[in-house]
Write an enzyme that holds these catalytic residues in place. Sequence first.
Site, PDB file in Angstrom:
ATOM      1  N   ASP A  67      22.077  21.223  39.698  1.00 52.60           N
ATOM      2  CA  ASP A  67      21.240  22.383  39.538  1.00 52.60           C
ATOM      3  C   ASP A  67      19.743  22.194  40.521  1.00 52.60           C
ATOM      4  O   ASP A  67      19.698  20.793  41.105  1.00 52.60           O
ATOM      5  CB  ASP A  67      20.619  22.907  38.270  1.00 52.60           C
ATOM      6  CG  ASP A  67      20.378  21.650  37.214  1.00 52.60           C
ATOM      7  OD1 ASP A  67      20.048  20.571  37.915  1.00 52.60           O
ATOM      8  OD2 ASP A  67      20.328  21.882  36.280  1.00 52.60           O
ATOM      9  N   ASP A 136      17.846  23.716  23.583  1.00 45.98           N
ATOM     10  CA  ASP A 136      18.431  24.958  23.407  1.00 45.98           C
ATOM     11  C   ASP A 136      20.012  24.920  23.554  1.00 45.98           C
ATOM     12  O   ASP A 136      20.564  26.079  23.583  1.00 45.98           O
ATOM     13  CB  ASP A 136      17.812  26.239  24.278  1.00 45.98           C
ATOM     14  CG  ASP A 136      17.863  25.981  25.661  1.00 45.98           C
ATOM     15  OD1 ASP A 136      18.535  25.099  25.853  1.00 45.98           O
ATOM     16  OD2 ASP A 136      17.457  26.701  26.260  1.00 45.98           O
ATOM     17  N   HIS A 138      21.361  24.094  26.476  1.00 46.70           N
ATOM     18  CA  HIS A 138      21.833  24.533  27.888  1.00 46.70           C
ATOM     19  C   HIS A 138      22.706  23.193  28.450  1.00 46.70           C
ATOM     20  O   HIS A 138      22.125  21.840  28.210  1.00 46.70           O
ATOM     21  CB  HIS A 138      20.658  24.978  28.884  1.00 46.70           C
ATOM     22  CG  HIS A 138      19.548  23.829  29.083  1.00 46.70           C
ATOM     23  ND1 HIS A 138      18.203  24.245  29.120  1.00 46.70           N
ATOM     24  CD2 HIS A 138      19.617  22.584  29.503  1.00 46.70           C
ATOM     25  CE1 HIS A 138      17.450  23.143  29.390  1.00 46.70           C
ATOM     26  NE2 HIS A 138      18.103  22.466  29.721  1.00 46.70           N
ATOM     27  N   GLU A 143      21.734  28.682  30.473  1.00 48.37           N
ATOM     28  CA  GLU A 143      20.970  28.788  29.369  1.00 48.37           C
ATOM     29  C   GLU A 143      21.609  29.771  28.299  1.00 48.37           C
ATOM     30  O   GLU A 143      22.641  30.290  28.559  1.00 48.37           O
ATOM     31  CB  GLU A 143      19.692  29.542  29.670  1.00 48.37           C
ATOM     32  CG  GLU A 143      18.791  28.901  30.506  1.00 48.37           C
ATOM     33  CD  GLU A 143      17.761  27.852  30.041  1.00 48.37           C
ATOM     34  OE1 GLU A 143      18.174  27.318  28.862  1.00 48.37           O
ATOM     35  OE2 GLU A 143      16.945  27.811  30.604  1.00 48.37           O
TER      36      GLU A 143
HETATM   37  P1  PGA Z   1      16.149  15.742  29.460  1.00 53.04           P
HETATM   38  O1  PGA Z   1      16.738  17.161  29.786  1.00 53.04           O
HETATM   39  O2  PGA Z   1      16.898  14.705  29.807  1.00 53.04           O
HETATM   40  O3  PGA Z   1      14.806  15.601  30.050  1.00 53.04           O
HETATM   41  O4  PGA Z   1      15.800  15.833  27.962  1.00 53.04           O
HETATM   42  C1  PGA Z   1      18.057  17.523  29.620  1.00 53.04           C
HETATM   43  C2  PGA Z   1      18.437  18.805  30.117  1.00 53.04           C
HETATM   44  O5  PGA Z   1      17.435  19.724  30.079  1.00 53.04           O
HETATM   45  O6  PGA Z   1      19.439  18.978  30.320  1.00 53.04           O
END
Ligand code: PGA
Length: 241
Positions: A67, A136, A138, A143
């Site tokens: 992404d 959450d 994702h 999302e």
């Molecule tokens: P993080 O993010 O590794 O910074 O916890 C994970 C994500 O949002 O996919």
Amino acid sequence: MRIIRAKDYDDMSRKAANIISAQVIMKPDCVLGLATGGTPVGTYAQLVDWYNKGDIDFSQITSVNLDEYRGLKRDHEQSYWYFMHENLFNKVNVKPENIYVPNGSNMDADAACKEYDEIIEKVGGIDLQLLGIGEDGHIGFNEPADNFELGTHCVDLTESTIEANKRFFNSADEVPRQAYTMGIRTIMQARKVLMVANGKNKAQIIKDAFFGPVTPQVPASILQMHPDFILIGDEEALSLV
Ligand code: PGA
């Protein structure tokens, strides 16, 4: 689904790097789907270390990142293009022409997403997709939603994601509100999927995603149906399962 318990963050990172390294050794011209975020930083550092020792060669791999923020140029310090170069690409011998990240500076969302799907198809799909998980649920920037989005698409970030990502910006106001992300079909079509998760703040979502129902309200839950999905978590992230 296979769950590997790691003692701590370093152990998780080493175990994940081991699987990526095995993939590259078995298929030197493989396609790696790579991820940003705090979690994989240690994995990339371990791969760089092994590269420096001569144990791993990235010269034939292709990488496609999950992404990118819509509206950030490549040279913006918080762009995922920049992150990947800082943490991995500038430190190993991956060929610049084999590096793909969605084009965040193309504000034409339809064109940017279509172009990225064509790239993934052209390189022959993904051999190994590395993923983190959001609090959450994702994966990439897929999302919680009413349905699983299949191909690369433009998303509005949720408040929870903006809140989680503001630590990288001067303030929450500076976090872009939209991103381009690979879709669920592309992730599910990866031949192997490897998720890394660490810390207490991931414990509840790990339980919901992998021990609860498969639902687009918890996008990662779809991975329960992937034929070759490995989750590597530290003790805290796996504390509820
Ligand atoms: P993080 O993010 O590794 O910074 O916890 C994970 C994500 O949002 O996919």
